[in-house]
Motif scaffolding. Sequence first.
Motif, PDB file in Angstrom:
ATOM      1  N   ARG A   1       7.731   1.928  -3.901  1.00 41.60           N
ATOM      2  CA  ARG A   1       7.726   3.745  -4.032  1.00 41.60           C
ATOM      3  C   ARG A   1       8.897   4.129  -4.598  1.00 41.60           C
ATOM      4  NH1 ARG A   1       6.261   7.457  -5.631  1.00 41.60           N
ATOM      5  NH2 ARG A   1       5.501   9.073  -4.741  1.00 41.60           N
ATOM      6  N   VAL A   2      10.291   3.789  -4.567  1.00 40.89           N
ATOM      7  CA  VAL A   2      11.311   4.176  -4.648  1.00 40.89           C
ATOM      8  C   VAL A   2      11.659   3.639  -6.269  1.00 40.89           C
ATOM      9  CG1 VAL A   2      12.015   4.957  -2.560  1.00 40.89           C
ATOM     10  CG2 VAL A   2      12.965   2.632  -3.635  1.00 40.89           C
ATOM     11  N   GLY A   3      11.132   2.566  -6.478  1.00 43.47           N
ATOM     12  CA  GLY A   3      11.398   2.059  -7.803  1.00 43.47           C
ATOM     13  C   GLY A   3      12.455   0.996  -7.853  1.00 43.47           C
ATOM     14  N   LEU A   4      12.546   0.335  -6.843  1.00 40.32           N
ATOM     15  CA  LEU A   4      13.741  -0.856  -6.848  1.00 40.32           C
ATOM     16  C   LEU A   4      13.474  -2.045  -7.592  1.00 40.32           C
ATOM     17  CD1 LEU A   4      16.682  -1.298  -5.572  1.00 40.32           C
ATOM     18  CD2 LEU A   4      15.277  -2.516  -3.624  1.00 40.32           C
ATOM     19  N   GLY A   5      12.031  -2.506  -7.849  1.00 37.62           N
ATOM     20  CA  GLY A   5      11.503  -3.472  -8.411  1.00 37.62           C
ATOM     21  C   GLY A   5      11.929  -3.218  -9.905  1.00 37.62           C
ATOM     22  N   PRO A   6      11.415  -4.385 -10.761  1.00 34.88           N
ATOM     23  CA  PRO A   6      11.879  -4.227 -12.287  1.00 34.88           C
ATOM     24  C   PRO A   6      10.689  -3.219 -12.762  1.00 34.88           C
ATOM     25  CG  PRO A   6      10.940  -6.424 -11.498  1.00 34.88           C
ATOM     26  CD  PRO A   6      11.446  -5.759 -10.344  1.00 34.88           C
ATOM     27  N   GLY A   7       9.580  -3.208 -12.257  1.00 38.61           N
ATOM     28  CA  GLY A   7       8.600  -2.507 -12.618  1.00 38.61           C
ATOM     29  C   GLY A   7       8.647  -1.168 -12.572  1.00 38.61           C
ATOM     30  N   GLY A   8       9.697  -0.736 -11.862  1.00 38.89           N
ATOM     31  CA  GLY A   8      10.030   0.954 -11.811  1.00 38.89           C
ATOM     32  C   GLY A   8       8.899   1.204 -10.460  1.00 38.89           C
ATOM     33  N   ARG A   9       8.899   2.564 -10.328  1.00 38.73           N
ATOM     34  CA  ARG A   9       7.999   3.290  -9.294  1.00 38.73           C
ATOM     35  C   ARG A   9       6.573   2.862  -9.663  1.00 38.73           C
ATOM     36  NH1 ARG A   9      10.251   9.342  -8.063  1.00 38.73           N
ATOM     37  NH2 ARG A   9      12.483   8.784  -7.694  1.00 38.73           N
ATOM     38  N   LYS A  10       5.873   2.561  -8.205  1.00 38.17           N
ATOM     39  CA  LYS A  10       4.453   2.203  -8.272  1.00 38.17           C
ATOM     40  C   LYS A  10       3.928   3.072  -7.316  1.00 38.17           C
ATOM     41  CE  LYS A  10       4.843  -2.548  -9.851  1.00 38.17           C
ATOM     42  NZ  LYS A  10       4.263  -2.736 -10.934  1.00 38.17           N
ATOM     43  N   ARG A  11       2.763   3.869  -7.842  1.00 35.70           N
ATOM     44  CA  ARG A  11       1.878   4.577  -6.684  1.00 35.70           C
ATOM     45  C   ARG A  11       1.316   3.577  -5.599  1.00 35.70           C
ATOM     46  NH1 ARG A  11      -2.845   6.687  -6.051  1.00 35.70           N
ATOM     47  NH2 ARG A  11      -3.558   5.350  -7.808  1.00 35.70           N
ATOM     48  N   LEU A  12       1.242   4.174  -4.547  1.00 34.04           N
ATOM     49  CA  LEU A  12       0.864   3.443  -3.590  1.00 34.04           C
ATOM     50  C   LEU A  12      -0.896   3.855  -3.379  1.00 34.04           C
ATOM     51  CD1 LEU A  12       3.398   3.756  -0.658  1.00 34.04           C
ATOM     52  CD2 LEU A  12       3.074   1.606  -2.065  1.00 34.04           C
ATOM     53  N   SER A  13      -1.584   2.924  -4.138  1.00 31.21           N
ATOM     54  CA  SER A  13      -2.988   3.088  -4.110  1.00 31.21           C
ATOM     55  C   SER A  13      -3.576   3.133  -2.598  1.00 31.21           C
ATOM     56  CB  SER A  13      -3.761   2.351  -5.110  1.00 31.21           C
ATOM     57  OG  SER A  13      -3.816   0.955  -4.856  1.00 31.21           O
ATOM     58  N   PRO A  14      -4.712   3.564  -2.376  1.00 34.77           N
ATOM     59  CA  PRO A  14      -5.328   3.440  -1.097  1.00 34.77           C
ATOM     60  C   PRO A  14      -5.707   1.893  -0.978  1.00 34.77           C
ATOM     61  CG  PRO A  14      -6.559   5.172  -2.259  1.00 34.77           C
ATOM     62  CD  PRO A  14      -5.419   4.654  -3.389  1.00 34.77           C
ATOM     63  N   LEU A  15      -6.027   1.268  -1.751  1.00 38.37           N
ATOM     64  CA  LEU A  15      -6.440  -0.165  -1.716  1.00 38.37           C
ATOM     65  C   LEU A  15      -4.927  -1.042  -1.503  1.00 38.37           C
ATOM     66  CD1 LEU A  15      -8.710  -1.273  -4.787  1.00 38.37           C
ATOM     67  CD2 LEU A  15      -9.331  -0.808  -2.081  1.00 38.37           C
ATOM     68  N   ARG A  16      -3.767  -0.612  -1.844  1.00 37.45           N
ATOM     69  CA  ARG A  16      -2.663  -1.420  -1.659  1.00 37.45           C
ATOM     70  C   ARG A  16      -2.270  -1.148  -0.246  1.00 37.45           C
ATOM     71  NH1 ARG A  16       2.117  -1.299  -5.788  1.00 37.45           N
ATOM     72  NH2 ARG A  16       1.735  -3.723  -5.600  1.00 37.45           N
ATOM     73  N   VAL A  17      -2.435   0.178   0.318  1.00 31.00           N
ATOM     74  CA  VAL A  17      -2.151   0.456   1.707  1.00 31.00           C
ATOM     75  C   VAL A  17      -3.099  -0.270   2.556  1.00 31.00           C
ATOM     76  CG1 VAL A  17      -2.113   2.480   3.246  1.00 31.00           C
ATOM     77  CG2 VAL A  17      -1.211   2.804   0.978  1.00 31.00           C
ATOM     78  N   ILE A  18      -4.487  -0.238   2.345  1.00 31.95           N
ATOM     79  CA  ILE A  18      -5.367  -0.903   3.078  1.00 31.95           C
ATOM     80  C   ILE A  18      -4.982  -2.493   3.130  1.00 31.95           C
ATOM     81  CG2 ILE A  18      -7.912  -1.604   3.328  1.00 31.95           C
ATOM     82  CD1 ILE A  18      -8.533   1.209   2.064  1.00 31.95           C
ATOM     83  N   GLY A  19      -4.502  -2.793   2.241  1.00 35.05           N
ATOM     84  CA  GLY A  19      -4.287  -4.361   1.826  1.00 35.05           C
ATOM     85  C   GLY A  19      -3.082  -4.611   2.907  1.00 35.05           C
ATOM     86  N   ALA A  20      -1.765  -3.790   2.698  1.00 31.00           N
ATOM     87  CA  ALA A  20      -0.817  -3.874   3.639  1.00 31.00           C
ATOM     88  C   ALA A  20      -1.206  -3.915   5.144  1.00 31.00           C
ATOM     89  CB  ALA A  20       0.373  -2.867   3.506  1.00 31.00           C
ATOM     90  N   ILE A  21      -1.617  -3.050   5.681  1.00 31.66           N
ATOM     91  CA  ILE A  21      -2.300  -2.908   6.971  1.00 31.66           C
ATOM     92  C   ILE A  21      -3.149  -3.985   7.226  1.00 31.66           C
ATOM     93  CG2 ILE A  21      -3.715  -1.383   8.889  1.00 31.66           C
ATOM     94  CD1 ILE A  21      -3.150   1.116   7.057  1.00 31.66           C
ATOM     95  N   LEU A  22      -4.066  -4.534   6.404  1.00 31.32           N
ATOM     96  CA  LEU A  22      -4.874  -5.748   6.973  1.00 31.32           C
ATOM     97  C   LEU A  22      -3.933  -6.880   6.983  1.00 31.32           C
ATOM     98  CD1 LEU A  22      -8.033  -5.408   4.542  1.00 31.32           C
ATOM     99  CD2 LEU A  22      -8.017  -5.442   6.981  1.00 31.32           C
ATOM    100  N   THR A  23      -2.902  -6.988   6.301  1.00 33.44           N
ATOM    101  CA  THR A  23      -1.909  -8.147   6.302  1.00 33.44           C
ATOM    102  C   THR A  23      -1.281  -8.037   7.518  1.00 33.44           C
ATOM    103  OG1 THR A  23      -1.392  -7.928   3.953  1.00 33.44           O
ATOM    104  CG2 THR A  23       0.079  -9.156   5.405  1.00 33.44           C
ATOM    105  N   VAL A  24      -0.813  -6.893   8.070  1.00 33.09           N
ATOM    106  CA  VAL A  24       0.032  -6.899   9.489  1.00 33.09           C
ATOM    107  C   VAL A  24      -1.062  -7.268  10.560  1.00 33.09           C
ATOM    108  CG1 VAL A  24       1.163  -5.403  11.049  1.00 33.09           C
ATOM    109  CG2 VAL A  24       1.666  -5.409   8.522  1.00 33.09           C
ATOM    110  N   LEU A  25      -2.014  -6.676  10.382  1.00 32.84           N
ATOM    111  CA  LEU A  25      -3.311  -7.251  11.361  1.00 32.84           C
ATOM    112  C   LEU A  25      -3.590  -8.528  11.391  1.00 32.84           C
ATOM    113  CD1 LEU A  25      -5.959  -4.020  11.021  1.00 32.84           C
ATOM    114  CD2 LEU A  25      -4.010  -4.409  12.912  1.00 32.84           C
ATOM    115  N   ALA A  26      -3.601  -9.296  10.311  1.00 33.80           N
ATOM    116  CA  ALA A  26      -3.953 -10.625  10.110  1.00 33.80           C
ATOM    117  C   ALA A  26      -2.936 -11.335  10.887  1.00 33.80           C
ATOM    118  CB  ALA A  26      -4.245 -10.924   8.743  1.00 33.80           C
ATOM    119  N   VAL A  27      -1.572 -11.034  10.635  1.00 32.01           N
ATOM    120  CA  VAL A  27      -0.606 -11.858  11.021  1.00 32.01           C
ATOM    121  C   VAL A  27      -0.556 -11.651  12.802  1.00 32.01           C
ATOM    122  CG1 VAL A  27       1.900 -11.857  11.360  1.00 32.01           C
ATOM    123  CG2 VAL A  27       0.828 -11.515   8.948  1.00 32.01           C
TER     124      VAL A  27
END
Length: 337
Positions: A140-166
């Motif tokens: 979100r803040v653009g620390l990576g080489p690709g600059g700022r990336k919008r947090l799409s709903p699918l990315r947020v859902i995927g992140a939540i699923l990751t924590v739940l899966a672990v």
Amino acid sequence: MSSSTITQTPVRDAGQSRTAWILFLVMSLVAGAAIPSQGRINSALAAETADPFLAALISFAVGLVLMLVIVAATPRGRATMRRVRPALAAGEVRWWYLLAGCLGGYLVLTQSLTIGMIGVAVFTVAVVTGQTLGGMLWDRVGLGPGGRKRLSPLRVIGAILTVLAVLWTVSPQLGADHGGPEWLLLVILPLLAGVGSSAQQALNGRQSAAYGSPIPGTLINFIAGTAVLLVAYLIKLGVGGVGEALPTAGWYYLGGPMGCVFIGLGAVLVTRVGVLLAAMGMIAGQLIGSLLLDLIIPAPGSVVTTATVLGTLLTLVAVVVASLPDGRASRRRGAGH
């Protein structure tokens, strides 16, 4: 390759080939699987030497020696190292990017210091949560080489699923004998290490993009990490003295090469897919690697249940969900044409 080019061609875009997506997944799994392998080796080394500080230092020092050999022995290694100074002079790489390895040293040291008291399961949940939160933050803040990336709903859902899966995966190992401010502090340490680990990959990605290779950034990571762990070990020596003699079996010293795999592949992945998706792919690799280790070379106290297997598979589902094309972005591009 410019950051704008990287931003326009992530592996998850609809125009990318299926082969490229599979390559991303395989690289993520290999990079992630190196972490539990490294942890198992370093844990055994710490037990043999009765000194977790020394085990962490040896792991980084062996990785540093390996990277020095790769740089000295290969024309590509020598050529890419010559790009470091011009990249710093041009401002493509800031001096503080070179300290990314300190974050890796902190992660290894935290692993050595806390796992014995909070357990592998709680440690894994804390680190993965930190990696996921950090991946979203740094994208979100653009620390990576690709600059700022919008947090799409699918990315947020995927992140939540990751924590739940672990959580689901390690649930058989989560005990109820926890609590108190001291225990909470020990959990916060690996949580911060996870946030730092995703920042490390972001900064390594910037260096990899600037140098055109992950080799210089990986070497610099091991220099910085070894320096930090050397200071920590010297402080420990002054307080607690020397541990046991070093073991002679060669496999005790393979933790460093595993770290080279994780850092090098992670730097490449971040330049292609961003911090969050790279972190999620490597998290899936960590769980799959841990599962295979527990099945093939089970450690004392390891538990493999239906929840372990299904939770691991759910992490792969989470990565697939997060890597799906952003429908709104695709519609905007279509409207622009």
